[in-house]
Write a protein that holds these residues in place. Sequence first.
Motif, PDB file in Angstrom:
ATOM      1  N   ARG A  84     113.688 -64.960  -0.170  1.00  0.00           N
ATOM      2  CA  ARG A  84     114.195 -63.675  -0.678  1.00  0.00           C
ATOM      3  C   ARG A  84     113.250 -63.150  -1.755  1.00  0.00           C
ATOM      4  O   ARG A  84     113.450 -63.386  -2.940  1.00  0.00           O
ATOM      5  CB  ARG A  84     115.624 -63.817  -1.213  1.00  0.00           C
ATOM      6  CG  ARG A  84     116.662 -64.126  -0.130  1.00  0.00           C
ATOM      7  CD  ARG A  84     118.007 -64.481  -0.754  1.00  0.00           C
ATOM      8  NE  ARG A  84     118.627 -63.322  -1.370  1.00  0.00           N
ATOM      9  CZ  ARG A  84     119.190 -63.335  -2.574  1.00  0.00           C
ATOM     10  NH1 ARG A  84     119.179 -64.431  -3.316  1.00  0.00           N
ATOM     11  NH2 ARG A  84     119.761 -62.257  -3.058  1.00  0.00           N
ATOM     12  N   LEU A 133     120.263 -53.297  -4.993  1.00  0.00           N
ATOM     13  CA  LEU A 133     119.851 -53.521  -3.607  1.00  0.00           C
ATOM     14  C   LEU A 133     120.769 -52.753  -2.652  1.00  0.00           C
ATOM     15  O   LEU A 133     121.963 -52.582  -2.917  1.00  0.00           O
ATOM     16  CB  LEU A 133     119.858 -55.014  -3.287  1.00  0.00           C
ATOM     17  CG  LEU A 133     118.915 -55.862  -4.147  1.00  0.00           C
ATOM     18  CD1 LEU A 133     118.938 -57.315  -3.701  1.00  0.00           C
ATOM     19  CD2 LEU A 133     117.483 -55.327  -4.118  1.00  0.00           C
ATOM     20  N   ASP A 180     123.013 -52.493  -0.201  1.00  0.00           N
ATOM     21  CA  ASP A 180     124.066 -53.100   0.602  1.00  0.00           C
ATOM     22  C   ASP A 180     125.059 -51.992   0.945  1.00  0.00           C
ATOM     23  O   ASP A 180     126.131 -51.861   0.339  1.00  0.00           O
ATOM     24  CB  ASP A 180     124.743 -54.236  -0.163  1.00  0.00           C
ATOM     25  CG  ASP A 180     123.837 -55.451  -0.324  1.00  0.00           C
ATOM     26  OD1 ASP A 180     122.704 -55.431   0.179  1.00  0.00           O
ATOM     27  OD2 ASP A 180     124.272 -56.429  -0.965  1.00  0.00           O
ATOM     28  N   ARG A 219     122.298 -54.827   4.571  1.00  0.00           N
ATOM     29  CA  ARG A 219     122.443 -55.723   3.429  1.00  0.00           C
ATOM     30  C   ARG A 219     121.054 -56.173   2.976  1.00  0.00           C
ATOM     31  O   ARG A 219     120.530 -57.194   3.427  1.00  0.00           O
ATOM     32  CB  ARG A 219     123.316 -56.937   3.793  1.00  0.00           C
ATOM     33  CG  ARG A 219     124.811 -56.609   3.879  1.00  0.00           C
ATOM     34  CD  ARG A 219     125.654 -57.880   3.955  1.00  0.00           C
ATOM     35  NE  ARG A 219     125.366 -58.796   2.874  1.00  0.00           N
ATOM     36  CZ  ARG A 219     125.897 -58.709   1.651  1.00  0.00           C
ATOM     37  NH1 ARG A 219     126.725 -57.716   1.369  1.00  0.00           N
ATOM     38  NH2 ARG A 219     125.592 -59.589   0.727  1.00  0.00           N
ATOM     39  N   GLU A 220     120.480 -55.354   2.100  1.00  0.00           N
ATOM     40  CA  GLU A 220     119.174 -55.708   1.563  1.00  0.00           C
ATOM     41  C   GLU A 220     119.216 -57.046   0.846  1.00  0.00           C
ATOM     42  O   GLU A 220     118.245 -57.806   0.859  1.00  0.00           O
ATOM     43  CB  GLU A 220     118.695 -54.600   0.616  1.00  0.00           C
ATOM     44  CG  GLU A 220     117.253 -54.760   0.163  1.00  0.00           C
ATOM     45  CD  GLU A 220     116.762 -53.594  -0.662  1.00  0.00           C
ATOM     46  OE1 GLU A 220     115.521 -53.415  -0.761  1.00  0.00           O
ATOM     47  OE2 GLU A 220     117.600 -52.856  -1.224  1.00  0.00           O
ATOM     48  N   SER A 221     120.355 -57.367   0.244  1.00  0.00           N
ATOM     49  CA  SER A 221     120.463 -58.601  -0.530  1.00  0.00           C
ATOM     50  C   SER A 221     120.410 -59.857   0.334  1.00  0.00           C
ATOM     51  O   SER A 221     120.235 -60.958  -0.195  1.00  0.00           O
ATOM     52  CB  SER A 221     121.757 -58.598  -1.349  1.00  0.00           C
ATOM     53  OG  SER A 221     122.890 -58.560  -0.502  1.00  0.00           O
ATOM     54  N   ASP A 222     120.556 -59.724   1.652  1.00  0.00           N
ATOM     55  CA  ASP A 222     120.404 -60.896   2.520  1.00  0.00           C
ATOM     56  C   ASP A 222     118.948 -61.349   2.591  1.00  0.00           C
ATOM     57  O   ASP A 222     118.670 -62.509   2.911  1.00  0.00           O
ATOM     58  CB  ASP A 222     120.886 -60.579   3.942  1.00  0.00           C
ATOM     59  CG  ASP A 222     122.399 -60.535   4.055  1.00  0.00           C
ATOM     60  OD1 ASP A 222     123.082 -60.978   3.116  1.00  0.00           O
ATOM     61  OD2 ASP A 222     122.891 -60.051   5.088  1.00  0.00           O
ATOM     62  N   SER A 282     115.707 -60.512  -3.242  1.00  0.00           N
ATOM     63  CA  SER A 282     116.328 -60.924  -4.506  1.00  0.00           C
ATOM     64  C   SER A 282     116.430 -59.723  -5.445  1.00  0.00           C
ATOM     65  O   SER A 282     115.474 -58.941  -5.565  1.00  0.00           O
ATOM     66  CB  SER A 282     115.496 -62.008  -5.188  1.00  0.00           C
ATOM     67  OG  SER A 282     115.527 -63.216  -4.472  1.00  0.00           O
ATOM     68  N   PRO A 283     117.557 -59.574  -6.142  1.00  0.00           N
ATOM     69  CA  PRO A 283     117.644 -58.500  -7.138  1.00  0.00           C
ATOM     70  C   PRO A 283     116.817 -58.856  -8.366  1.00  0.00           C
ATOM     71  O   PRO A 283     116.491 -60.021  -8.609  1.00  0.00           O
ATOM     72  CB  PRO A 283     119.135 -58.467  -7.480  1.00  0.00           C
ATOM     73  CG  PRO A 283     119.604 -59.871  -7.248  1.00  0.00           C
ATOM     74  CD  PRO A 283     118.793 -60.381  -6.086  1.00  0.00           C
TER      75      PRO A 283
END
Length: 264
Positions: free
Chosen positions: A92, A115, A117, A122-125, A128-129
């Motif tokens: 990530r 991110l 989502d 789901r960018e967070s998949d 990483s933030p």
Amino acid sequence: MRVAVAQPASTDDVAANLAEIARLSEEAAGLGAEVVLFPEYATYEKKRLDETFARAAQPLDGPVCAELASTARRHGITLVAGVVEASPAPDRPYNTLAAFSPDGTLAAAYRKIHLFDAQGQRESDFISPAPSAEPVTFDAGGVTFGLMTCYDLRFPELAAALAEAGAQVLALGASWVPGELKTQQWRTLSAARAIDNAVFVAGSCQAPPISIGSSLIIDPQGDVLALLGPDPGVVVADLDLARIASTRLEFPVVEQRRIPSSRP
């Protein structure tokens, strides 16, 4: 100061993307731009995020950023572009805006806070933030720029924090997902952040089909100084910083801002 927003149609071909960044930078420099802004994921982009973004990730001192630094140095510009930055989580990486000074040094790096989502994605998949929500700014030619990325535009608190940190221009890199009313929302929210904070907004967006295009430059009163359509290209505008002072004299929004607390 003359600022350019560049609008490529980036793909998953890193070498081709870097070549396009170099070409558009040369065009912008030829138009007299001192700062050239490229979009989110300028060096690696696909229609949907997947595990290949992690494989494309590099540190900020890696070959991709070295090439961006070389382009900035060659044309004597400040260059801002979205890169996929390696993070402590191997699968990530960070979605990062990297700013390079005319001498090729790294002026700032902003890792995306909010991110995407939303809209079934789901960018967070895969990303990483940012480990910190602190605003990130840099100076170029005596002007302070604040960095924001795409979905950040929907969160006015970040723009306000950047303005209070001294940002005179919000440098926004985006790959705005297409959809019903999305172009209207991009333009409206960009103008709102300019008006909210009496600052300029320079927004670079990926071209279709992955994104919506419509890269723009907006002044502190919400006037659109420059706007691109759907095609790849570059547009420039001269930023009269006195416009910030005159707007804030009329509407002292930054000085008067009070954030209500949601806590009892």
